[in-house]
Design a protein around this motif. Structure first.
Motif, PDB file in Angstrom:
ATOM      1  N   GLY A 131       0.909  -1.097  -0.192  1.00  0.00           N
ATOM      2  CA  GLY A 131      -0.048   0.095   0.014  1.00  0.00           C
ATOM      3  C   GLY A 131       0.931   1.154   0.036  1.00  0.00           C
ATOM      4  N   SER A 132       0.718   2.090   1.025  1.00  0.00           N
ATOM      5  CA  SER A 132       1.534   3.439   1.052  1.00  0.00           C
ATOM      6  C   SER A 132       2.703   3.189   2.178  1.00  0.00           C
ATOM      7  CB  SER A 132       0.632   4.310   1.474  1.00  0.00           C
ATOM      8  OG  SER A 132      -0.001   4.229   2.858  1.00  0.00           O
ATOM      9  N   THR A 133       2.727   1.990   2.569  1.00  0.00           N
ATOM     10  CA  THR A 133       3.908   1.620   3.548  1.00  0.00           C
ATOM     11  C   THR A 133       5.107   1.036   2.802  1.00  0.00           C
ATOM     12  OG1 THR A 133       2.341   1.277   5.117  1.00  0.00           O
ATOM     13  CG2 THR A 133       4.712   0.648   5.742  1.00  0.00           C
ATOM     14  N   VAL A 134       6.262   1.530   3.120  1.00  0.00           N
ATOM     15  CA  VAL A 134       7.658   1.346   2.691  1.00  0.00           C
ATOM     16  C   VAL A 134       8.562   0.568   3.623  1.00  0.00           C
ATOM     17  CG1 VAL A 134       9.691   1.993   1.320  1.00  0.00           C
ATOM     18  CG2 VAL A 134       7.413   2.904   0.799  1.00  0.00           C
ATOM     19  N   LEU A 135       8.982  -0.531   3.439  1.00  0.00           N
ATOM     20  CA  LEU A 135      10.138  -0.888   4.458  1.00  0.00           C
ATOM     21  C   LEU A 135      11.548  -0.796   3.823  1.00  0.00           C
ATOM     22  CD1 LEU A 135       7.546  -2.437   5.358  1.00  0.00           C
ATOM     23  CD2 LEU A 135       9.104  -4.100   6.664  1.00  0.00           C
ATOM     24  N   ASP A 136      12.350  -0.175   4.248  1.00  0.00           N
ATOM     25  CA  ASP A 136      13.653   0.187   3.474  1.00  0.00           C
ATOM     26  C   ASP A 136      14.796  -0.743   4.176  1.00  0.00           C
ATOM     27  OD1 ASP A 136      16.189   1.398   2.574  1.00  0.00           O
ATOM     28  OD2 ASP A 136      14.931   3.226   1.942  1.00  0.00           O
ATOM     29  N   TYR A 137      15.324  -1.455   3.737  1.00  0.00           N
ATOM     30  CA  TYR A 137      16.484  -2.385   4.242  1.00  0.00           C
ATOM     31  C   TYR A 137      17.692  -1.585   4.608  1.00  0.00           C
ATOM     32  CZ  TYR A 137      18.721  -6.825   5.240  1.00  0.00           C
ATOM     33  OH  TYR A 137      19.214  -7.752   5.898  1.00  0.00           O
ATOM     34  N   ASP A 138      17.903  -0.607   3.888  1.00  0.00           N
ATOM     35  CA  ASP A 138      19.222   0.036   3.680  1.00  0.00           C
ATOM     36  C   ASP A 138      18.986   1.300   5.236  1.00  0.00           C
ATOM     37  OD1 ASP A 138      20.389  -0.962   1.691  1.00  0.00           O
ATOM     38  OD2 ASP A 138      19.357   0.197   0.243  1.00  0.00           O
ATOM     39  N   THR A 139      17.933   1.578   5.341  1.00  0.00           N
ATOM     40  CA  THR A 139      17.774   2.789   6.549  1.00  0.00           C
ATOM     41  C   THR A 139      17.253   2.131   7.727  1.00  0.00           C
ATOM     42  OG1 THR A 139      15.782   3.519   5.514  1.00  0.00           O
ATOM     43  CG2 THR A 139      17.725   4.469   4.992  1.00  0.00           C
ATOM     44  N   LEU A 140      16.739   0.716   7.745  1.00  0.00           N
ATOM     45  CA  LEU A 140      16.034  -0.085   8.805  1.00  0.00           C
ATOM     46  C   LEU A 140      14.490   0.817   9.022  1.00  0.00           C
ATOM     47  CD1 LEU A 140      18.915  -1.062  10.906  1.00  0.00           C
ATOM     48  CD2 LEU A 140      17.742  -2.227   8.940  1.00  0.00           C
ATOM     49  N   THR A 141      13.827   1.607   8.027  1.00  0.00           N
ATOM     50  CA  THR A 141      12.883   2.204   8.424  1.00  0.00           C
ATOM     51  C   THR A 141      11.698   1.731   7.946  1.00  0.00           C
ATOM     52  OG1 THR A 141      13.163   3.652   6.390  1.00  0.00           O
ATOM     53  CG2 THR A 141      14.248   4.433   8.329  1.00  0.00           C
ATOM     54  N   VAL A 142      10.491   1.898   8.725  1.00  0.00           N
ATOM     55  CA  VAL A 142       8.802   1.720   8.161  1.00  0.00           C
ATOM     56  C   VAL A 142       8.329   3.103   7.878  1.00  0.00           C
ATOM     57  CG1 VAL A 142       6.795   0.568   8.526  1.00  0.00           C
ATOM     58  CG2 VAL A 142       9.044  -0.356   9.226  1.00  0.00           C
ATOM     59  N   SER A 143       7.876   3.465   6.682  1.00  0.00           N
ATOM     60  CA  SER A 143       7.375   4.844   6.466  1.00  0.00           C
ATOM     61  C   SER A 143       6.429   4.790   5.573  1.00  0.00           C
ATOM     62  CB  SER A 143       8.422   5.784   6.203  1.00  0.00           C
ATOM     63  OG  SER A 143       8.972   5.000   4.711  1.00  0.00           O
ATOM     64  N   ASN A 144       5.587   5.787   5.878  1.00  0.00           N
ATOM     65  CA  ASN A 144       4.494   6.241   4.787  1.00  0.00           C
ATOM     66  C   ASN A 144       4.531   7.798   4.582  1.00  0.00           C
ATOM     67  OD1 ASN A 144       3.043   7.382   7.097  1.00  0.00           O
ATOM     68  ND2 ASN A 144       1.844   5.458   6.995  1.00  0.00           N
ATOM     69  N   ASP A 145       3.599   8.259   4.008  1.00  0.00           N
ATOM     70  CA  ASP A 145       3.633   9.776   3.809  1.00  0.00           C
ATOM     71  C   ASP A 145       3.478  10.547   4.746  1.00  0.00           C
ATOM     72  OD1 ASP A 145       0.975   9.230   3.985  1.00  0.00           O
ATOM     73  OD2 ASP A 145       0.327  10.023   2.302  1.00  0.00           O
ATOM     74  N   LYS A 146       3.073  10.141   5.911  1.00  0.00           N
ATOM     75  CA  LYS A 146       2.585  10.799   7.234  1.00  0.00           C
ATOM     76  C   LYS A 146       3.760  10.608   8.177  1.00  0.00           C
ATOM     77  CE  LYS A 146      -2.334  10.567   6.477  1.00  0.00           C
ATOM     78  NZ  LYS A 146      -3.725  10.140   7.194  1.00  0.00           N
ATOM     79  N   GLU A 147       4.340   9.388   8.280  1.00  0.00           N
ATOM     80  CA  GLU A 147       5.265   9.382   9.395  1.00  0.00           C
ATOM     81  C   GLU A 147       6.515   8.105   9.135  1.00  0.00           C
ATOM     82  OE1 GLU A 147       3.576   6.917  12.855  1.00  0.00           O
ATOM     83  OE2 GLU A 147       1.912   6.290  11.625  1.00  0.00           O
ATOM     84  N   LYS A 148       7.531   8.028   9.746  1.00  0.00           N
ATOM     85  CA  LYS A 148       8.631   7.253   9.691  1.00  0.00           C
ATOM     86  C   LYS A 148       9.179   6.539  11.045  1.00  0.00           C
ATOM     87  CE  LYS A 148      11.984   8.013   6.721  1.00  0.00           C
ATOM     88  NZ  LYS A 148      13.169   8.641   6.163  1.00  0.00           N
ATOM     89  N   VAL A 149       9.395   5.402  11.134  1.00  0.00           N
ATOM     90  CA  VAL A 149       9.910   4.790  12.421  1.00  0.00           C
ATOM     91  C   VAL A 149      11.269   3.985  12.150  1.00  0.00           C
ATOM     92  CG1 VAL A 149       7.768   4.613  13.379  1.00  0.00           C
ATOM     93  CG2 VAL A 149       8.274   2.723  12.419  1.00  0.00           C
ATOM     94  N   VAL A 150      12.058   3.992  13.010  1.00  0.00           N
ATOM     95  CA  VAL A 150      13.378   3.356  12.941  1.00  0.00           C
ATOM     96  C   VAL A 150      13.215   2.160  13.838  1.00  0.00           C
ATOM     97  CG1 VAL A 150      15.895   3.565  13.035  1.00  0.00           C
ATOM     98  CG2 VAL A 150      14.743   5.566  12.378  1.00  0.00           C
ATOM     99  N   LEU A 151      13.568   0.948  13.061  1.00  0.00           N
ATOM    100  CA  LEU A 151      13.681  -0.021  13.909  1.00  0.00           C
ATOM    101  C   LEU A 151      15.175  -0.758  14.168  1.00  0.00           C
ATOM    102  CD1 LEU A 151      10.905  -0.167  12.723  1.00  0.00           C
ATOM    103  CD2 LEU A 151      10.985  -2.654  12.646  1.00  0.00           C
TER     104      LEU A 151
END
Length: 225
Positions: A131-151
């Motif tokens: 959907g609008s959620t992106v998991l980025d392996y290089d930054t260890l982040t989960v984000s969408n157009d409203k927020e971003k969290v780092v795991l």
């Protein structure tokens, strides 16, 4: 749409697979054995290969082994009547991505093609989009157009693993062996702790979740609209 290389020595089965895939919108290239397939592969753009195991001149195992030895990572699904564990092990050893046993259930084949292509995209792009959620392996982040969290690296690794294979359930032991087996002081119960941490961090992302599968373990949920 994806281009599929069909490698099958039985002309009737080859034609049937071709027709079924064309009806689903796939473009197809066909070959009657591994040697023929190598030539077709050099002449055509191919996104995924469906490969029979037992063929004359060059069988499916030798074909996939040759393709992999050349550094080619095009996904391959072995389609064969030989479905023993040793046959499957041989296929995975030479670089097959999935295995389906004849007679072919085409609804299952279509699902497996989509799953293998999704995993291939994940590997090359190092991202999962739901959907609008992106998991980025290089930054260890989960984000969408409203927020971003780092795991943390381990939290992200577990979530990435679960969402890469949403059709599979992973036991606590499987996750423990992959992410903690090197740490002799850590016990298996740590998996549950990390699953809870992950759930808390991604709770506001409605596109994804981690489900507990009773008596088995955990499964990634992709709420794709």
């Amino acid at each position: 749409m994806f281009n599929v290389l069909i490698v099958e020595d039985d002309k009737n089965i080859r034609k049937l697979i071709e027709i079924k895939l064309n009806n689903e919108g796939y473009k197809t290239v066909t070959a009657e054995n591994g040697k023929d397939a190598l030539e077709k592969l050099s002449e055509n753009h191919v996104d995924i290969m469906l490969v029979d195991a037992m063929m004359p001149i060059m069988d499916g195992y030798e074909f996939v082994k040759t393709v992999r030895s050349e550094g080619n990572i095009i996904p391959a699904i072995m389609v064969t009547a030989r479905g023993t564990l040793s046959d499957k092990s041989m296929g995975f050893d030479v670089g097959v991505d999935d295995y389906i046993v004849k007679p072919i259930e085409f609804d299952e084949l279509f699902m497996r093609i989509k799953a293998v292509m999704r995993r291939a995209k994940i590997v090359t792009e190092r991202k999962i989009m739901v959907g609008s959620t992106v998991l980025d392996y290089d930054t260890l982040t989960v984000s969408n157009d409203k927020e971003k969290v780092v795991l943390t690296k381990t939290e992200f690794g577990i979530l990435y693993k679960l969402l890469s294979y949403p059709e599979r359930s992973f036991s606590k032991d499987m996750l423990f062996q992959e992410f903690w087996s090197w740490d002799s002081d850590t016990e298996e119960e740590i998996v549950k702790v990390y699953i809870n941490r992950i759930r808390n961090k991604i709770s506001t992302f409605s596109d994804i979740d981690v489900e507990t599968v009773r008596g088995i373990g955990y499964r990634g949920i992709r709420n794709e609209k």
